[in-house]
Design a protein around this motif. Structure first.
Motif, PDB file in Angstrom:
ATOM      1  N   UNK A  71       0.802  -1.211   0.000  1.00 26.04           N
ATOM      2  CA  UNK A  71       0.000   0.000   0.000  1.00 26.04           C
ATOM      3  C   UNK A  71       0.836   1.261   0.000  1.00 26.04           C
ATOM      4  N   UNK A  72       0.424   2.217   0.846  1.00 23.99           N
ATOM      5  CA  UNK A  72       1.025   3.546   0.808  1.00 23.99           C
ATOM      6  C   UNK A  72       2.492   3.562   1.230  1.00 23.99           C
ATOM      7  N   UNK A  73       2.959   2.486   1.912  1.00 26.44           N
ATOM      8  CA  UNK A  73       4.383   2.456   2.248  1.00 26.44           C
ATOM      9  C   UNK A  73       5.244   2.402   0.990  1.00 26.44           C
ATOM     10  N   UNK A  75       4.839   4.274  -1.683  1.00 24.84           N
ATOM     11  CA  UNK A  75       5.122   5.655  -2.073  1.00 24.84           C
ATOM     12  C   UNK A  75       6.246   6.242  -1.238  1.00 24.84           C
ATOM     13  N   UNK A  76       6.254   5.921   0.080  1.00 26.60           N
ATOM     14  CA  UNK A  76       7.324   6.400   0.956  1.00 26.60           C
ATOM     15  C   UNK A  76       8.653   5.770   0.557  1.00 26.60           C
ATOM     16  N   UNK A  77       8.623   4.487   0.167  1.00 23.49           N
ATOM     17  CA  UNK A  77       9.848   3.804  -0.252  1.00 23.49           C
ATOM     18  C   UNK A  77      10.453   4.485  -1.477  1.00 23.49           C
ATOM     19  N   UNK A  78       9.599   4.881  -2.430  1.00 20.82           N
ATOM     20  CA  UNK A  78      10.108   5.539  -3.632  1.00 20.82           C
ATOM     21  C   UNK A  78      10.554   6.962  -3.335  1.00 20.82           C
ATOM     22  N   UNK A  79       9.938   7.597  -2.356  1.00 21.33           N
ATOM     23  CA  UNK A  79      10.429   8.907  -1.929  1.00 21.33           C
ATOM     24  C   UNK A  79      11.806   8.770  -1.294  1.00 21.33           C
ATOM     25  N   UNK A 101       2.361  -1.171 -13.464  1.00 18.82           N
ATOM     26  CA  UNK A 101       0.943  -0.803 -13.394  1.00 18.82           C
ATOM     27  C   UNK A 101       0.449  -0.773 -11.950  1.00 18.82           C
ATOM     28  N   UNK A 102       0.848  -1.766 -11.160  1.00 19.85           N
ATOM     29  CA  UNK A 102       0.399  -1.821  -9.764  1.00 19.85           C
ATOM     30  C   UNK A 102       1.049  -0.721  -8.933  1.00 19.85           C
ATOM     31  N   UNK A 103       2.318  -0.419  -9.210  1.00 24.30           N
ATOM     32  CA  UNK A 103       3.010   0.617  -8.445  1.00 24.30           C
ATOM     33  C   UNK A 103       2.404   1.996  -8.698  1.00 24.30           C
ATOM     34  N   UNK A 104       2.018   2.257  -9.940  1.00 25.68           N
ATOM     35  CA  UNK A 104       1.515   3.587 -10.295  1.00 25.68           C
ATOM     36  C   UNK A 104       0.001   3.707 -10.135  1.00 25.68           C
ATOM     37  N   UNK A 105      -0.689   2.599  -9.828  1.00 26.57           N
ATOM     38  CA  UNK A 105      -2.139   2.632  -9.651  1.00 26.57           C
ATOM     39  C   UNK A 105      -2.527   2.590  -8.185  1.00 26.57           C
ATOM     40  N   UNK A 108      -1.277   2.306  -4.259  1.00 22.36           N
ATOM     41  CA  UNK A 108       0.104   2.746  -4.006  1.00 22.36           C
ATOM     42  C   UNK A 108       0.340   4.138  -4.589  1.00 22.36           C
ATOM     43  N   UNK A 109      -0.092   4.330  -5.839  1.00 21.90           N
ATOM     44  CA  UNK A 109      -0.078   5.664  -6.465  1.00 21.90           C
ATOM     45  C   UNK A 109       1.291   6.348  -6.470  1.00 21.90           C
ATOM     46  N   UNK A 110       2.301   5.628  -6.925  1.00 24.92           N
ATOM     47  CA  UNK A 110       3.627   6.236  -7.058  1.00 24.92           C
ATOM     48  C   UNK A 110       3.640   7.104  -8.319  1.00 24.92           C
ATOM     49  N   UNK A 111       4.137   8.339  -8.246  1.00 23.21           N
ATOM     50  CA  UNK A 111       4.248   9.166  -9.464  1.00 23.21           C
ATOM     51  C   UNK A 111       5.069   8.437 -10.531  1.00 23.21           C
ATOM     52  N   UNK A 112       4.619   8.498 -11.755  1.00 22.69           N
ATOM     53  CA  UNK A 112       5.278   7.747 -12.823  1.00 22.69           C
ATOM     54  C   UNK A 112       6.738   8.143 -12.990  1.00 22.69           C
ATOM     55  N   UNK A 113       7.055   9.405 -12.726  1.00 21.19           N
ATOM     56  CA  UNK A 113       8.445   9.842 -12.869  1.00 21.19           C
ATOM     57  C   UNK A 113       9.346   9.206 -11.817  1.00 21.19           C
TER      58      UNK A 113
END
Length: 236
Positions: A71-73, A75-79, A101-105, A108-113
């Motif tokens: 989940x949202x962790x 996004x924090x990992x990619x930050x 697809x799963x990471x950016x959807x 989780x919603x990680x920014x594509x960049x």
């Protein structure tokens, strides 16, 4: 991940974050953090993987290991990767395309960049071996090259591939690895005119590992000890 950690510098500070403790890191400077769920009222407050990840970033680790991103962790990992932290994690996806697809959807919603911070994806699967028996193999290793905003597409290159007919691994990225030539070679002192020298170094390391295999050295901590000595002597 347990296998890969054997190749990390013995002096590295590692923090692992899991909801079910499974990772066994052989390094002395390893901090294991496990989330805690609250199942009944009055049992106290819970600690999520997201909470642990935020705390880990304050501990200045050389590497953060996340047991499984759900989940949202994520996004924090990619930050964390965006700010220069090294991160390894497991994730459930059938292909590299499905992984992205799963990471950016949702959820989780990680920014594509941010996907450009992901260097390597190792795909593992249960397979049928040539002898008809079931087995688990790393069926492919791909390098994530980057994201192209105008076309809204991601580029990646498969560098290792498992051959189901022979049960062998093929280095299809030989002399064609973006990560080795453009990222790792410069950090190892190879100039633009000698970036293929990184493949010679790779072959040297492969020979060391093959000799260790032939000697029957498969112990987890024993292998770390040998590789540590090889690194200190400049062999590996």
């Amino acid at each position: 991940i347990n296998a890969v950690t054997t190749f990390i510098s013995p002096d590295a500070k590692i923090v692992s974050i899991e909801d079910t403790p499974e990772v066994m890191v052989p390094h002395p400077n390893w901090i294991r953090e496990v989330s805690k769920a609250v199942t009944k009222p009055g049992e106290g407050s819970g600690v999520s993987m997201l909470d642990l990840l935020k705390a880990a970033l304050r501990q200045r680790p050389n590497l953060i290991i996340i047991g499984e991103i759900r989940g949202e962790e994520g996004a924090i990992a990619f930050q964390a990767m965006q700010t220069g932290h090294a991160v390894m994690a497991t994730f459930h996806a059938a292909t590299v395309e499905k992984l992205i697809q799963r990471l950016t959807g949702n959820p989780i919603n990680i920014p594509k960049t941010y996907i450009e911070n992901l260097n390597v994806a190792i795909m593992q699967s249960m397979v049928t071996l040539p002898n008809g028996k079931p087995g688990r193999r790393a069926i492919g290793i791909s390098e994530i090259v980057g994201y192209d905003p105008p076309s809204d597409s991601f580029s990646f290159v498969e560098v290792f591939r498992w051959n189901p007919a022979t049960d062998e691994f093929e280095f299809v990225g030989d002399k064609n690895s973006y990560l080795l030539e453009e990222r790792i070679a410069p950090s190892r002192g190879f100039g633009p005119n000698n970036k293929w020298g990184i493949y010679t170094l790779l072959e040297k390391r492969a020979r060391v590992l093959k000799k260790l295999h032939e000697r029957g050295l498969t112990g987890y901590y024993e292998l770390l000890k040998v590789l540590n000595r090889a690194q200190q002597e400049g062999i590996f």
